[in-house]
Design an enzyme around this catalytic site. Structure first.
Site, PDB file in Angstrom:
ATOM      1  CD  GLU A  76      -3.041  -0.837   0.193  1.00 33.81           C
ATOM      2  OE1 GLU A  76      -2.718  -0.938  -1.006  1.00 33.81           O
ATOM      3  OE2 GLU A  76      -4.193  -0.585   0.545  1.00 33.81           O
ATOM      4  CB  THR A 118      -4.690   6.679  -2.402  1.00 29.14           C
ATOM      5  OG1 THR A 118      -5.666   5.785  -2.938  1.00 29.14           O
ATOM      6  CG2 THR A 118      -4.772   6.653  -0.896  1.00 29.14           C
TER       7      THR A 118
HETATM    8  N1  HSE Z   1      -7.973   4.846   4.209  1.00 28.82           N
HETATM    9  C1  HSE Z   1      -7.367   5.087   2.938  1.00 28.82           C
HETATM   10  C2  HSE Z   1      -7.699   6.507   2.509  1.00 28.82           C
HETATM   11  C3  HSE Z   1      -7.911   4.098   1.947  1.00 28.82           C
HETATM   12  O1  HSE Z   1      -8.874   6.851   2.530  1.00 28.82           O
HETATM   13  O2  HSE Z   1      -6.797   7.277   2.171  1.00 28.82           O
HETATM   14  C4  HSE Z   1      -7.395   4.262   0.565  1.00 28.82           C
HETATM   15  O3  HSE Z   1      -7.965   3.241  -0.256  1.00 28.82           O
END
Ligand code: HSE
Length: 314
Positions: free
Chosen positions: A134, A187
């Site tokens: 990630e 993101t």
């Molecule tokens: N929690 C993360 C965000 C998830 O919202 O940035 C990204 O898929």
């Protein structure tokens, strides 16, 4: 056993009020991963079917997560360049869709490699390896996609340091409708626009909602779940990036959805419903709204995937 096929589910992170801490796994869409253990050291991605993705180790989340696991395994067993892995990825979850595409790849490969190595690592260790994937994909090692992908169902991250994750009760009748608008929201960008400080009154509302959401899930109290699906911190900022976001929310709730919001960092939007029948109606409303816009999209209707990753010997 030297070869395995893994089915890696899409996931919905944040679950409205649970930014970075609550996520759930879906039955579909899902990726398929073929993983082979070999005596030829190193990691090789032989083929990626579907959308084009980097095979460069520094940019590919599956590669990064698996490399971390392999390094740790070799160190623990005092090995050096003894083992290798080859993989083929069939990507049915579009990268950048907001439903855990990178998480499916990284969680899937570490889960599969662990089985091929005789299960030396526990769930939390696997989640840590997958979180590295990630980080490569988005610049942040959040666990709210990889945890439900690996553990299944609904998961809650109580703490990142130390990593403390628990599975929550998920009522059987809870279904998810998703619309994935074909626009790109990275993101990393969606994180940069968030405020660094929040007001105490917003924090109070948010933790009230999170607590009540968890209570609602355990009580199978759909009205309480519905009232708790409110985000006063992240959604007001990120929703500006998603066409017709509030129209989706209002019209889906009018037809019977319990509520919903942005899936992960978007652009996908999800809605929860009680039962398959309402969920399908909600997905149709999503389709109707987006069919009038000049934006391509896909929709999905899925129950919650209680098991998470699945595998079979090949
Ligand atoms: N929690 C993360 C965000 C998830 O919202 O940035 C990204 O898929």
């Amino acid at each position: 056993m030297n070869a395995i096929k893994i089915f890696a589910p899409a996931t919905v992170a944040n679950l409205v009020c649970g930014f970075d801490i609550i996520g759930l796994a879906l039955d579909y869409p899902k990726d398929e991963i073929y993983l082979y253990k070999s005596n030829n050291p190193g990691i090789r991605i032989n083929k990626i079917y579907g959308p084009s993705l980097p095979k460069d180790p520094k940019k590919n989340s599956a590669f990064a997560a698996l490399q971390l696991l392999l390094n740790k395994y070799e160190k623990l067993n005092k090995l050096k360049n003894n083992i290798g892995f080859e993989m083929e990825l069939i990507k049915n979850i579009y990268p950048g869709s907001g439903i855990g595409s990178s998480a499916a790849s990284s969680a899937g490969v570490v889960f599969g490699a662990n089985i091929l190595l005789g299960n030396p690592f526990n769930t939390i260790q696997l989640i840590r390896f997958a979180m590295e994937g990630e980080r490569v994909a988005s610049g942040s090692a959040h666990a709210d996609n990889v945890a439900p992908a690996i553990m299944g169902g609904l998961t809650l991250i109580r703490s990142y340091d130390p990593l403390d994750i628990t599975k929550l009760h998920s009522p059987n009748e809870l279904w998810v409708s998703i619309i994935h608008p074909e626009i790109e929201i990275k993101t990393s960008d969606a994180r940069k626009i968030l405020k660094k400080n929040i007001l105490m009154k917003d924090a109070i509302q948010q933790w009230g909602n999170i607590g009540a959401l968890v209570a609602g899930l355990y009580q199978e109290n759909y009205s309480l779940i519905s009232r708790s699906l409110e985000d006063v911190i992240v959604e007001p900022i990120r929703s500006t990036l998603i066409p017709s976001f509030y129209e989706l929310k209002v019209k889906c709730k009018e037809i019977g959805a319990l509520g919903g919001g942005i899936s992960g960092s978007g652009p996908s939007v999800f809605m929860l419903s009680k039962g398959n029948k309402i969920a399908k109606k909600v997905t149709k409303v999503m389709n109707d709204i987006y069919s009038t816009l000049k934006v391509g999209y896909n929709t999905y209707t899925s129950p919650i995937n209680q098991k998470g990753l699945k595998w079979k010997k090949i």
